[in-house]
Design an enzyme around this catalytic site. Structure first.
Site, PDB file in Angstrom:
ATOM      1  N   ILE A  68       0.815  -1.225   0.000  1.00  0.00           N
ATOM      2  CA  ILE A  68       0.000   0.000   0.000  1.00  0.00           C
ATOM      3  C   ILE A  68       0.844   1.268   0.000  1.00  0.00           C
ATOM      4  O   ILE A  68       0.319   2.362  -0.096  1.00  0.00           O
ATOM      5  CB  ILE A  68      -0.964   0.041   1.209  1.00  0.00           C
ATOM      6  CG1 ILE A  68      -0.205  -0.234   2.505  1.00  0.00           C
ATOM      7  CG2 ILE A  68      -2.130  -0.903   1.005  1.00  0.00           C
ATOM      8  CD1 ILE A  68      -1.039   0.040   3.743  1.00  0.00           C
TER       9      ILE A  68
ATOM     10  N   ASP B 239       7.575  17.084  12.245  1.00  0.00           N
ATOM     11  CA  ASP B 239       7.251  16.834  10.833  1.00  0.00           C
ATOM     12  C   ASP B 239       5.744  16.679  10.676  1.00  0.00           C
ATOM     13  O   ASP B 239       5.265  15.813   9.951  1.00  0.00           O
ATOM     14  CB  ASP B 239       7.984  15.577  10.351  1.00  0.00           C
ATOM     15  CG  ASP B 239       8.062  15.490   8.835  1.00  0.00           C
ATOM     16  OD1 ASP B 239       7.735  16.492   8.160  1.00  0.00           O
ATOM     17  OD2 ASP B 239       8.443  14.422   8.317  1.00  0.00           O
TER      18      ASP B 239
HETATM   19  P1  AMP Z   1       5.366   5.848   5.843  1.00  0.00           P
HETATM   20  O1  AMP Z   1       6.637   5.100   5.552  1.00  0.00           O
HETATM   21  O2  AMP Z   1       4.919   5.710   7.250  1.00  0.00           O
HETATM   22  O3  AMP Z   1       5.401   7.263   5.384  1.00  0.00           O
HETATM   23  O4  AMP Z   1       4.236   5.117   4.964  1.00  0.00           O
HETATM   24  C1  AMP Z   1       4.196   5.208   3.558  1.00  0.00           C
HETATM   25  C2  AMP Z   1       2.766   5.128   3.080  1.00  0.00           C
HETATM   26  O5  AMP Z   1       2.176   3.888   3.461  1.00  0.00           O
HETATM   27  C3  AMP Z   1       1.852   6.196   3.689  1.00  0.00           C
HETATM   28  O6  AMP Z   1       1.892   7.391   2.983  1.00  0.00           O
HETATM   29  C4  AMP Z   1       0.485   5.530   3.575  1.00  0.00           C
HETATM   30  O7  AMP Z   1      -0.039   5.698   2.293  1.00  0.00           O
HETATM   31  C5  AMP Z   1       0.815   4.067   3.805  1.00  0.00           C
HETATM   32  N1  AMP Z   1       0.624   3.703   5.218  1.00  0.00           N
HETATM   33  C6  AMP Z   1       1.539   3.776   6.207  1.00  0.00           C
HETATM   34  N2  AMP Z   1       1.006   3.370   7.378  1.00  0.00           N
HETATM   35  C7  AMP Z   1      -0.277   3.040   7.119  1.00  0.00           C
HETATM   36  C8  AMP Z   1      -1.361   2.562   7.929  1.00  0.00           C
HETATM   37  N3  AMP Z   1      -1.213   2.355   9.239  1.00  0.00           N
HETATM   38  N4  AMP Z   1      -2.541   2.322   7.333  1.00  0.00           N
HETATM   39  C9  AMP Z   1      -2.692   2.549   6.005  1.00  0.00           C
HETATM   40  N5  AMP Z   1      -1.722   3.001   5.200  1.00  0.00           N
HETATM   41  C10 AMP Z   1      -0.519   3.251   5.739  1.00  0.00           C
END
Ligand code: AMP
Length: 588
Positions: free
Chosen positions: A232, A350
């Site tokens: 995702i 951030d």
């Molecule tokens: P991050 O590395 O935390 O920035 O995550 C990258 C992307 O993954 C985010 O921009 C969301 O689109 C998706 N993502 C991260 N954590 C979640 C979560 N708990 N539930 C759904 N999507 C998530």
């Protein structure tokens, strides 16, 4: 009932109610036609609970037993309490205890000492108001010494000391691998179930071995309990999957962040520091950590699953589809999560819509925790002269200038998030370069109100962007203001002027290095809007003379033809006009 108004009390928050009103008169029963109208409404918020009195039930030399009360109608939302106390003579150092009941025994106090107490009720939506401060003192130590009782006392004390040492040893052994070299727990309680310690946030890097921090703050999960379903997202450390986690007999949806192979030790530490931080938080508007996999490869961080993903993308994909009340409801949630984090002494650094996640109920939760990682990982991070990466558009001037990151700088960022939300994920300051943003801010310019933005909300944004950080509201104030607005939605009806002219100038949208565009096509292509040439021509704007002479009213006309991009076009046009007129701040 004869009148045409009624107050319905004791409703549950967050529940949809249908109200149907029927007008009746003496012949209503004779007619098959009924005169009815219905509406659906729900109570978004209830008054935050307030502890109204604290009573001392029992007084000893080293302990006090206190009970307190919350008004009956507010009791339903209370999930626990936070008790803060300090010696009256030293109110800078205080202890915080968390309790699930309204009665606690506070132990380990000094004899004959006055203590001050305050209690706060906790709900799923955050903490309520503080009670008044109450003073109580412990009993005096007896001056005369009775040698027989002293000897008996020493005996008893010896046994107690042995018991305590035994207890501590057992606790240590139980923790086995959890033994750590980091900061000691500040709080100790004899009734762990009743009196759970509430820690302020502990920086995992204060641990000599940061790997130990994650063992302390996060649950280890077996890989066999986790099923990956689909990718995702992607972060610097690897892919993010949607999947399930077996929890008891239930399978719950989770997000799984995987640390890609070939990581360095410092990447591993940074990656796990996010889990160590997240694991310390527990709030409805802060992303919840389910656990980590550190004993098997690949390493994983497992969090609750947020169906609608990141807030910025979610808003961009649903442009114009929410009511002001819904948008303000989202902001209220984010501010509540931020209040909780700032109460824990955690500074996010951030805060931006891209770092807020949204679930299927539109609940917004603050995410993306880390330390050095936070900004390295963010594509918005830009190196500054003071060193380190900073997401310029979201960051308060003092944090950019001399790295003064505080909850007040988080409040500035929250103001930018407010702007992002009300403009459905528009990029703050559009195509202005980071350098231009910093310059404009230092010259006193601020983002203009987004279209259809309630005035009260724009005023709050502007408060968050006060140059002097002490003048910005605290997150507690922000939550209270948003709560008030939500409770009287008519207060959101007055819309702020959508007039960018006096607020900001956009040099970077006015052509490259002072070059005026020769044709409308050239100009539209420079702002990546070439596909709208026909719309402009159809509206009669075919030469640059036409464009330069556009007024804000014309912009709206063009804007109506360009749903979704109207704001950006409007500002591009104004930027162009500004250059043409060579004025610092554009006026038509
Ligand atoms: P991050 O590395 O935390 O920035 O995550 C990258 C992307 O993954 C985010 O921009 C969301 O689109 C998706 N993502 C991260 N954590 C979640 C979560 N708990 N539930 C759904 N999507 C998530």
């Amino acid at each position: 009932m004869p009148g045409t108004s009624v107050s319905v009390l004791e409703l549950s928050p967050y529940t949809n109610y249908t109200f149907t009103v029927e007008a009746r008169n003496g012949v209503s029963n004779q007619s098959p036609l009924r005169s009815v109208a219905s509406t659906i409404a729900y109570v978004n918020e209830t008054e935050p609970p307030k502890v109204t009195s604290i009573i001392m039930e029992k007084q000893e030399k080293s302990s006090l037993t206190l009970t307190w009360t919350v008004p009956g109608r507010q009791m339903r939302s209370v999930t626990g309490y936070k008790l803060m106390y300090s010696k009256k003579v030293d109110q800078q150092t205080y202890t915080v205890l968390q309790s699930s009941s309204n009665s606690v025994m506070v132990s380990d106090l000094l004899p004959g000492t006055v203590y001050v107490f305050r209690v706060q009720a906790l709900t799923h939506d955050g903490a309520g108001f503080y009670s008044e401060t109450h003073e109580f003192h412990t009993l005096e130590e007896k001056a005369e010494t009775n040698w027989v009782s002293l000897a008996a006392g020493i005996g008893v004390a010896g046994v107690v000391v042995l018991l305590v040492i035994g207890f501590i040893c057992i606790r240590r052994r139980k923790r086995n691998s959890r033994a750590r070299q980091g900061p000691e727990d500040i709080y100790f309680t004899k009734h762990p179930d009743q009196l759970k310690p509430l820690k302020t946030y502990v920086d995992p890097h204060t641990y000599e071995d940061p790997n130990q921090a994650v063992l302390k703050f996060a649950d280890e999960i077996l890989p066999s309990a986790i099923t990956k379903q689909k990718v995702i997202g992607a972060g610097e450390f690897g892919e993010v999957y949607k999947g399930t986690l077996k929890k008891g007999r239930k399978d719950i949806s989770v997000a799984i962040k995987i640390l890609k192979v070939g990581y360095t030790e410092s990447q591993r530490i940074d990656y796990l520091s996010e889990a160590s931080i997240m694991g310390q938080f527990s709030h409805h508007n802060v992303i919840h950590l389910e656990g980590v996999v550190t004993k098997y490869k690949p390493l994983m961080i497992i969090t609750e699953y947020m169906e609608n993903g990141a807030l910025d993308a979610y808003l961009r994909n649903n442009d114009g589809e929410f009511s002001s009340l819904q948008l303000v409801g989202m902001l209220r949630g984010i501010s509540s999560g931020m209040k909780y984090l700032s109460d824990m002494n955690y500074v996010h650094r951030d805060l931006a819509a891209r770092n807020i996640l949204v679930n299927s109920q539109l609940v917004c939760k603050v995410s993306d925790f880390g330390l050095s990682r936070v900004l390295e990982d963010d594509t918005e991070g830009t190196y500054t002269t003071s060193g380190g990466k900073i997401p310029i558009r979201w960051t308060a001037p003092e944090a950019i200038a001399y790295r003064k990151f505080t909850s007040a700088s988080d409040v500035w960022s929250f103001g930018i998030v407010m702007w992002e939300v009300l403009s459905y994920g528009e990029r703050p300051y559009w195509e202005m370069s980071n350098h231009e943003v910093m310059k404009s801010i230092n010259e006193g310019f601020r983002l203009p109100a987004p279209m259809e933005c309630p005035s009260a909300i724009y005023q709050l944004m502007m408060q968050c962007w006060q140059q002097e950080r002490a003048k910005r509201p605290k997150f507690g104030d922000v939550v209270n203001i948003l709560d008030k607005l939500i409770r009287s939605p008519e207060s959101l009806k007055s819309i702020a002027d959508f007039d960018p002219r006096v607020s900001i100038r956009l040099p970077s949208t006015s052509g490259c290095d002072g070059m005026i565009f020769r044709t409308v096509t050239e100009w539209l292509e420079s702002i990546k809007m070439g596909q709208y040439l026909e719309n402009f021509q159809a509206a009669g704007y075919s030469t640059m003379e036409h464009i330069v002479q556009l007024t804000p009213e014309d912009v709206t006309v063009v804007g109506v033809r360009l749903p979704g991009h109207q704001k950006r076009i409007a500002f591009s046009i104004l930027g162009l006009q500004e250059q043409a007129s060579s004025m610092g701040v554009y006026t038509v």
